[in-house]
Motif scaffolding. Structure first.
Motif, short mmCIF file in Angstrom:
data_model
loop_
_atom_site.label_atom_id
_atom_site.label_comp_id
_atom_site.label_asym_id
_atom_site.label_seq_id
_atom_site.Cartn_x
_atom_site.Cartn_y
_atom_site.Cartn_z
N LEU A 57 -5.61 -3.20 -2.87
CA LEU A 57 -4.83 -2.00 -2.57
C LEU A 57 -5.41 -0.79 -3.29
CD1 LEU A 57 -2.31 -0.72 -1.25
CD2 LEU A 57 -1.03 -1.34 -3.34
N HIS A 58 -5.79 -0.97 -4.55
CA HIS A 58 -6.36 0.14 -5.31
C HIS A 58 -7.68 0.60 -4.69
CE1 HIS A 58 -8.78 2.02 -8.54
NE2 HIS A 58 -7.61 2.59 -8.83
N ALA A 59 -8.52 -0.32 -4.27
CA ALA A 59 -9.80 0.05 -3.65
C ALA A 59 -9.56 0.88 -2.39
CB ALA A 59 -10.61 -1.20 -3.32
N TRP A 60 -8.61 0.46 -1.57
CA TRP A 60 -8.29 1.24 -0.38
C TRP A 60 -7.79 2.62 -0.76
CZ3 TRP A 60 -3.17 2.74 1.07
CH2 TRP A 60 -3.10 3.41 2.29
N SER A 61 -6.96 2.71 -1.80
CA SER A 61 -6.37 4.00 -2.18
C SER A 61 -7.41 5.00 -2.67
CB SER A 61 -5.29 3.79 -3.25
OG SER A 61 -5.87 3.55 -4.53
N THR A 62 -8.53 4.51 -3.18
CA THR A 62 -9.56 5.42 -3.68
C THR A 62 -10.71 5.60 -2.68
OG1 THR A 62 -10.61 3.58 -4.87
CG2 THR A 62 -9.05 4.96 -6.09
N GLU A 63 -10.91 4.62 -1.81
CA GLU A 63 -11.98 4.75 -0.81
C GLU A 63 -11.55 5.57 0.39
OE1 GLU A 63 -12.88 0.69 -0.02
OE2 GLU A 63 -13.78 0.36 -2.01
N ASP A 64 -10.26 5.54 0.71
CA ASP A 64 -9.73 6.30 1.84
C ASP A 64 -8.63 7.21 1.32
OD1 ASP A 64 -9.02 7.29 4.28
OD2 ASP A 64 -8.89 5.33 5.27
N LEU A 65 -9.03 8.22 0.55
CA LEU A 65 -8.06 9.09 -0.11
C LEU A 65 -7.12 9.75 0.88
CD1 LEU A 65 -10.29 10.88 -2.80
CD2 LEU A 65 -8.55 9.14 -3.20
N GLY A 66 -7.66 10.20 1.99
CA GLY A 66 -6.83 10.90 2.96
C GLY A 66 -5.69 10.05 3.49
N ARG A 67 -6.01 8.82 3.90
CA ARG A 67 -4.97 7.95 4.47
C ARG A 67 -3.99 7.51 3.38
NH1 ARG A 67 -7.00 3.90 9.11
NH2 ARG A 67 -4.80 4.17 9.67
N PHE A 68 -4.50 7.29 2.16
CA PHE A 68 -3.58 6.86 1.09
C PHE A 68 -2.56 7.95 0.79
CE2 PHE A 68 -2.55 7.07 -3.49
CZ PHE A 68 -1.71 5.97 -3.54
N TRP A 69 -3.01 9.18 0.56
CA TRP A 69 -2.07 10.23 0.19
C TRP A 69 -1.18 10.64 1.36
CZ3 TRP A 69 -0.77 10.73 -4.56
CH2 TRP A 69 -1.67 10.40 -5.57
N GLN A 70 -1.69 10.52 2.59
CA GLN A 70 -0.83 10.72 3.75
C GLN A 70 0.27 9.66 3.78
OE1 GLN A 70 -0.85 13.16 6.00
NE2 GLN A 70 0.87 12.28 7.16
N ALA A 71 -0.12 8.43 3.44
CA ALA A 71 0.87 7.34 3.41
C ALA A 71 1.94 7.60 2.36
CB ALA A 71 0.17 6.01 3.15
N VAL A 72 1.55 8.08 1.17
CA VAL A 72 2.53 8.40 0.13
C VAL A 72 3.51 9.46 0.63
CG1 VAL A 72 2.83 9.40 -2.18
CG2 VAL A 72 1.02 7.72 -1.78
N ALA A 73 2.97 10.51 1.26
CA ALA A 73 3.83 11.59 1.77
C ALA A 73 4.81 11.06 2.82
CB ALA A 73 2.97 12.71 2.35
N GLU A 74 4.34 10.19 3.70
CA GLU A 74 5.22 9.66 4.74
C GLU A 74 6.23 8.66 4.16
OE1 GLU A 74 3.05 8.06 8.02
OE2 GLU A 74 1.91 9.89 8.36
N TRP A 75 5.79 7.81 3.26
CA TRP A 75 6.68 6.80 2.67
C TRP A 75 7.88 7.45 1.99
CZ3 TRP A 75 7.77 1.87 3.10
CH2 TRP A 75 8.41 1.17 2.07
#
Length: 672
Positions: A57-75
């Protein structure tokens, strides 16, 4: 509780507890909606499987910053009044551009709960000070009313987006109201604790030229009232930009001439109005310690702090509605700003104004018990002080509500970890964290699904691309190195105030590795994914070509009951020499005789290495600290090198100049 083998955890979450955590629910949702790695939690997961799942999960959150932070905003259902064009338009550091085109309001995201009939009459804030036995409650409805009233009053006096509102306030509900009122207008908040003297406050506030000052007449600490009316009068004289002064009568003093009464400005039944500002619009200005010059005025954005704090409070501390969040802090420390983040996720925050050690060392544990706090935070220094005072808070108090204990401020030594599990609670999640004012959050910290190992922080935080780099600038594991962040975080400063070309900002973080944030901490990233903090790299000891962290030495030395506190300095000398003295503050009744010096040397040689043994051990009456309580190393090193005190340190940033004068005299005598 006996110390487990190094490869065995002190604690691991119960499977049901881990499965119910916010981070697990978030990952399952993000896997469906945003391509996060699907990793369902299995009841029989072992520690390695849990670590692998989080690492993915951490690797995804740093490799795909855009989708991770978009996900935080939506969640967290962030309400953008204008939708962003994209998430990360430019990932260059410094200068990353987050959510361009988006408009929102930080205070509006907090106070949305006022409109929810299921929680508006629940407690948003519980407040205690040294004189109160039971907490005073501020409901969500009342919080919204006061914020709306104060914001309307400030708007009526001409406060507009971008104007600065300064608070000279302790950790009281009025400070939270003032911050949210300023943010709702789009004004820029900044604060200092009232134990700061006038010069220290002016070094900070004069940089911002505030339009509004909200100040107390004094504060109560350590069983005494501390009058600050003269300090406030000096602030008013020396801040010509002020057009509005608001008086908070904490000690019951009369409203000074030309000032407005807090009660009058917060009395109206006014719905809060939330100015919709760009994502990068300044929310607040925090300050560096300022020990070696004028404090850096660190600007952080409304949107960046909003997303970072939602992630950190919600996913990493597992905070949410029904929780009570207590962290011992002051308004002069970034942890106060992070305490307010509890409101973002719907938790009740507990504000405590007073000494953690009055009337005795266990006072703060008593606050945790009386407020039924579920997530409690304190400093590593307070944990060690509790251990030295032979406290037994888990035995003597009802801490059954506490499920998580956070520590920060300095590295928590292994003895501190062990004491917590021995004397606070065996079934407690210890979330030791490390980050900084610079991002108002954590780079590394707690994860509710992972085990806790002795002396180790659980993991790098989501979205934080943290690595340990060697002297060649290469990442490595299981070796000590520089803490670097290789990709941007939304809460990184948008810049420093009055640094128009960004020179001071770049020099602070990007001087060693262009385009890479170097934080100045000395860390080990372990092969199992945990992190150990060894202290500041800018005061790192370098003996016989081997670099060592000062925190490792403090952990060993301060375990001895005769030592209250210690400070080690490594000093390069002409001709290639190296002098490494250890300064110790003795516990009451202790004497620095040959026997104690021998035990200090033996402990360091046995538990660390012969290189860690100091050249001299010297007793001092006290050690200097920053105004937020952190021991000072770099200015002491400068003094011992012969730099005059006025050039080595900003006097207004230090708690006791007399303690520094000892080192100045020692440096002078050594030169002679």
């Amino acid at each position: 509780m006996s110390t487990p083998p190094k490869d065995q955890p002190l604690w691991r979450p119960a499977p049901s507890r881990a499965a119910a955590s916010e981070i697990v629910r978030f990952q399952a949702w993000a896997a469906q909606q945003h391509g996060a790695p699907a990793a369902p939690l299995a009841p029989a997961d072992d520690d390695e499987q849990a670590a692998a799942r989080y690492a993915a999960l951490h690797a995804w959150s740093t490799e795909d910053l855009g989708r991770f932070w978009q996900a935080v905003a939506e969640w967290y259902e962030v309400r953008f009044s204008t939708e962003p064009e994209t998430v990360l338009a430019d990932a260059t550091m410094p200068g990353a551009r987050w959510f361009p085109g988006a408009r929102l309001n930080y205070a509006g995201e907090i106070l949305r709960r006022v409109d929810d009939p299921t929680c508006r009459d629940e407690a948003a804030i519980l407040h205690l000070d040294e004189t109160t036995e039971q907490p005073v409650e501020v409901t969500w409805r009342e919080l919204g009313r006061q914020v709306g009233s104060l914001a309307a009053a400030l708007r009526a006096r001409g406060v507009r987006p971008g104007d600065r509102v300064a608070g000279y306030l302790p950790n009281i509900p009025q400070a939270v109201v003032a911050l949210l009122a300023a943010a709702s207008i789009g004004a820029v908040w900044t604060s200092c604790a009232p134990d700061f003297g006038a010069r220290s406050v002016l070094d900070r506030f004069q940089q911002l030229e505030p339009a509004v000052l909200i100040a107390v007449d004094g504060y109560h600490y350590g069983g005494k009232d501390h009058d600050r009316t003269e300090v406030v009068a000096e602030l008013r004289r020396e801040l010509p930009s002020l057009h509005t002064v608001v008086h908070v009568p904490l000690l019951g003093g009369a409203t000074p001439d030309g000032a407005l009464a807090w009660a009058d400005l917060t009395a109206d039944e006014t719905e809060p109005v939330f100015e919709q500002v760009p994502f990068e619009h300044p929310l607040w200005v925090l300050y560096s310690s300022g020990t070696t010059g004028l404090p850096k005025a660190i600007v952080q954005s409304q949107g960046g702090i909003l997303l970072e704090h939602l992630k950190q409070a919600g996913l990493h501390l597992d905070l949410g509605p029904g929780e009570r969040f207590l962290w011992y802090t002051s308004t002069g420390w970034m942890m106060w700003n992070f305490l307010v983040a509890g409101l973002l996720v719907g938790a009740t925050i507990v504000t405590y104004d007073g000494s953690p050690g009055h009337p005795d060392t266990g006072a703060f544990w008593s606050v945790a018990a009386r407020t039924r706090a579920t997530v409690v935070g304190t400093s590593a220094a307070y944990v060690i002080a509790s251990r030295k005072a032979d406290l037994h808070p888990g035995r003597d108090l009802d801490l059954s509500a506490v499920r998580c204990l956070g520590t920060t401020g300095s590295p928590l030594p292994p003895d501190g970890f062990q004491w917590i599990y021995d004397e606070v609670k065996q079934d407690i999640w210890l979330a030791s964290v490390s980050g900084g004012t610079d991002v108002c959050s954590c780079f590394v910290g707690g994860v509710p699904t992972l085990p806790v190992y002795l002396g180790e922080i659980q993991a790098p935080c989501l979205g934080a691309a943290v690595e340990s780099w060697d002297v060649q600038g290469k990442p490595h594991t299981d070796e000590v190195g520089e803490l670097v962040v290789t990709k941007p975080l939304p809460s990184m400063p948008t810049g420093f105030w009055n640094d128009p070309d960004g020179t001071r900002y770049r020099d602070s973080y990007f001087d060693m590795y262009p385009g890479i944030w170097r934080h100045g901490d000395w860390i080990t990233a372990t092969s199992r994914g945990t992190v150990v903090i060894h202290g500041r790299s800018d005061s790192t000891l370098n003996r016989q070509g081997v670099r060592m962290g000062s925190a490792d030495i403090y952990e060993v030395v301060e375990r001895l009951p005769e030592i209250a506190e210690s400070l080690v300095i490594g000093l390069e000398e002409p001709g290639g020499g190296y002098w490494m003295p250890l300064f110790v503050v003795l516990a009451p009744g202790a004497a620095l005789d040959e026997e104690l010096i021998g035990r200090i040397r033996s402990s360091l040689r046995t538990e660390l290495s012969p290189r860690h043994v100091p050249d001299e051990v010297l007793a001092v009456t006290g050690l200097p600290h920053t105004l937020t309580g952190k021991r000072i190393e770099v200015p002491v090193k400068r003094l011992l090198s012969g730099t005059p005190l006025a050039q080595a340190v900003n006097p207004g940033s230090v708690d006791n100049l007399d303690h520094l004068r000892f080192f100045e005299e020692l440096g002078r005598s050594r030169r002679a």
